[in-house]
Motif scaffolding. Structure first.
Motif, PDB file in Angstrom:
ATOM      1  N   UNK A   1       0.802  -1.213  -0.066  1.00  0.00           N
ATOM      2  CA  UNK A   1       0.017   0.206  -0.032  1.00  0.00           C
ATOM      3  C   UNK A   1       0.803   1.144  -0.033  1.00  0.00           C
ATOM      4  N   UNK A   2       2.174   1.072   0.173  1.00  0.00           N
ATOM      5  CA  UNK A   2       2.878   2.347   0.450  1.00  0.00           C
ATOM      6  C   UNK A   2       3.440   3.056  -0.988  1.00  0.00           C
ATOM      7  N   UNK A   3       2.965   2.272  -2.115  1.00  0.00           N
ATOM      8  CA  UNK A   3       3.293   3.064  -3.648  1.00  0.00           C
ATOM      9  C   UNK A   3       2.306   2.210  -4.468  1.00  0.00           C
ATOM     10  N   UNK A   4       2.079   2.956  -5.599  1.00  0.00           N
ATOM     11  CA  UNK A   4       1.251   2.473  -6.723  1.00  0.00           C
ATOM     12  C   UNK A   4       1.748   0.979  -6.930  1.00  0.00           C
ATOM     13  N   UNK A   5       0.669   0.066  -7.217  1.00  0.00           N
ATOM     14  CA  UNK A   5       0.997  -1.389  -7.387  1.00  0.00           C
ATOM     15  C   UNK A   5       1.538  -1.471  -8.955  1.00  0.00           C
ATOM     16  N   UNK A   6       2.867  -2.068  -8.804  1.00  0.00           N
ATOM     17  CA  UNK A   6       3.528  -2.363 -10.403  1.00  0.00           C
ATOM     18  C   UNK A   6       2.902  -3.808 -10.650  1.00  0.00           C
TER      19      UNK A   6
ATOM     20  N   UNK B   1     -14.112  -3.499   2.801  1.00  0.00           N
ATOM     21  CA  UNK B   1     -13.442  -2.319   3.291  1.00  0.00           C
ATOM     22  C   UNK B   1     -14.247  -1.481   4.065  1.00  0.00           C
ATOM     23  N   UNK B   2     -15.581  -1.524   3.789  1.00  0.00           N
ATOM     24  CA  UNK B   2     -16.184  -0.616   4.799  1.00  0.00           C
ATOM     25  C   UNK B   2     -16.455  -1.324   6.393  1.00  0.00           C
ATOM     26  N   UNK B   3     -16.199  -2.732   6.374  1.00  0.00           N
ATOM     27  CA  UNK B   3     -16.647  -3.341   7.547  1.00  0.00           C
ATOM     28  C   UNK B   3     -15.289  -3.680   8.502  1.00  0.00           C
ATOM     29  N   UNK B   4     -14.147  -3.678   7.557  1.00  0.00           N
ATOM     30  CA  UNK B   4     -12.705  -4.204   8.173  1.00  0.00           C
ATOM     31  C   UNK B   4     -11.636  -3.205   7.712  1.00  0.00           C
ATOM     32  N   UNK B   5     -10.390  -3.181   8.424  1.00  0.00           N
ATOM     33  CA  UNK B   5      -9.431  -2.224   8.100  1.00  0.00           C
ATOM     34  C   UNK B   5      -8.653  -2.603   6.946  1.00  0.00           C
ATOM     35  N   UNK B   6      -9.199  -2.630   5.630  1.00  0.00           N
ATOM     36  CA  UNK B   6      -8.556  -3.084   4.372  1.00  0.00           C
ATOM     37  C   UNK B   6      -8.451  -1.882   3.396  1.00  0.00           C
ATOM     38  N   UNK B   7      -7.561  -2.352   2.578  1.00  0.00           N
ATOM     39  CA  UNK B   7      -7.106  -1.181   1.610  1.00  0.00           C
ATOM     40  C   UNK B   7      -7.665  -1.700   0.298  1.00  0.00           C
ATOM     41  N   UNK B   8      -8.164  -0.923  -0.607  1.00  0.00           N
ATOM     42  CA  UNK B   8      -8.281  -1.096  -2.177  1.00  0.00           C
ATOM     43  C   UNK B   8      -7.360  -0.396  -3.097  1.00  0.00           C
ATOM     44  N   UNK B   9      -6.607  -1.295  -3.968  1.00  0.00           N
ATOM     45  CA  UNK B   9      -5.529  -1.045  -4.704  1.00  0.00           C
ATOM     46  C   UNK B   9      -6.060  -1.239  -6.237  1.00  0.00           C
ATOM     47  N   UNK B  10      -5.709  -0.072  -7.175  1.00  0.00           N
ATOM     48  CA  UNK B  10      -5.960  -0.407  -8.595  1.00  0.00           C
ATOM     49  C   UNK B  10      -4.931  -1.362  -8.974  1.00  0.00           C
ATOM     50  N   UNK B  11      -5.587  -2.398  -9.737  1.00  0.00           N
ATOM     51  CA  UNK B  11      -4.587  -3.459 -10.456  1.00  0.00           C
ATOM     52  C   UNK B  11      -3.855  -3.027 -11.460  1.00  0.00           C
ATOM     53  N   UNK B  12      -2.770  -3.525 -11.696  1.00  0.00           N
ATOM     54  CA  UNK B  12      -1.774  -2.744 -12.873  1.00  0.00           C
ATOM     55  C   UNK B  12      -1.962  -3.599 -14.116  1.00  0.00           C
ATOM     56  N   UNK B  13      -3.086  -4.303 -14.156  1.00  0.00           N
ATOM     57  CA  UNK B  13      -3.450  -5.134 -15.649  1.00  0.00           C
ATOM     58  C   UNK B  13      -4.762  -4.548 -16.042  1.00  0.00           C
TER      59      UNK B  13
END
Length: 326
Positions: free
Chosen positions: A187-192, A260-272
């Motif tokens: 989560x620290x940088x955009x997903x490669x 993510x609304x219910x738990x401490x989860x992060x949503x990341x955009x996929x690089x594909x």
């Protein structure tokens, strides 16, 4: 010797019991399926044995098994019940407020719990005496046959190529994202692309033999391979697993946002550039013109579309118009 005149006394109740017994191969399971007591089903079985002059079911190592005569009766009984059902539908117009029908919907659990609760709430309001039963889909179950036999009324699915022999109505489209715990190193940088493929992935167990999902199909076409470390049979197990591990999960955005609304989860955009997932409703021709089945489909489609339209783009009007519910 069979009581040849006994067939004159057979009724719809006995036919339903016979069908349940031959398919379930268990008095107790047949009783549950029919919502009857076990003694009542046992009594009906004794009557059926007297009428047919055959044991119909006999004990085996795994419980009970149909006799040759019993297996020979299964298909005629299915046909008879189907014809009786058709007569009843023509004679009695469906009234949702008074119906006691059991409606059966099968779906993998990518429809999150909140949306399924909305479905139940609507049916409790419109048809308070009816019952909605949700069934999970698995690789060992033939959903197309279940639709044909009437075991399921509808199936929610998202395969890239839906079965051609089934009727279909589109529900919504969703894009694909990657979800992980909020303090995950990725989560620290955009997903490669490299980081995505090398990450520890948890994936859902395939829920239909020979049908690859949008994600696996696209990765195979691009000759890409992700590092799968775990498979789970239910989407609902994934969020808790993500919180305890460095695994990531690729899923429809709707499911990820609900988690993510219910738990401490992060949503990341996929690089594909995955194609969008198309979700749709399937049903068989046998139930296409039945008033109660048509009403059931209309409620499912209108509710899911109204819920997903709040956050998802609407399907193109042209696409919608190419599919008919009735």
């Amino acid at each position: 010797m069979a009581n040849l005149s006994g067939w004159e006394s057979i009724d719809v109740h006995l036919l339903r019991v016979l069908h349940a017994l031959l398919t379930e191969c268990s008095v107790s399971r047949a009783a549950i399926k029919l919502n009857q007591s076990q003694p009542a089903v046992s009594t009906a079985l004794r009557r059926l044995r007297d009428i047919t002059g055959d044991q119909l079911l006999v004990r085996s190592r795994n419980g009970m098994t149909p006799t040759e005569r019993g297996m020979g009766l299964l298909e005629p009984v299915k046909i008879a019940l189907s014809q009786i059902e058709a007569i009843a539908v023509r004679q009695v117009r469906f009234n949702p407020a008074q119906s006691r029908r059991v409606f059966n919907i099968a779906t993998p659990d990518y429809l999150h719990a909140g949306l399924m609760a909305e479905i139940v709430a609507r049916f409790r309001q419109l048809s308070p005496q009816a019952q909605v039963v949700f069934h999970s889909l698995g690789a060992d179950h033939d959903f197309a046959e279940a639709l044909e036999s009437g075991e399921y009324d509808v199936v929610v699915a998202n395969w890239p190529q839906p079965p051609e022999q089934l009727r279909m109505a589109p529900l919504f489209e969703d894009d694909i994202v990657c979800v992980m715990r909020k303090d995950h190193p990725l989560t620290r940088r955009p997903l490669s692309l490299q980081a995505y493929l090398e990450a520890d992935h948890v994936i859902p167990t395939p829920y239909s033999v020979g049908r690859r999902g949008v994600i696996d199909l696209h990765l195979a076409r691009e000759r890409l391979k992700r590092n799968v470390v775990a498979q789970v049979p239910y989407f609902s197990l994934v969020p808790a697993m993500l919180l305890q591990t460095d695994m990531v999960f690729t899923s429809p955005r709707m499911f990820a946002e609900h988690a993510a609304r219910l738990m401490p989860l992060s949503i990341q955009e996929v690089p594909i550039s995955f194609p969008r997932m198309s979700f749709y409703l399937l049903w068989h021709e046998r139930s296409h013109h039945a008033d109660e089945c048509r009403w059931f489909r209309e409620q499912i489609v209108s509710l899911i579309r109204s819920q997903t339209d709040r956050t998802q783009p609407r399907l193109q009007t042209a696409a919608k118009s190419s599919f008919a519910l009735a």
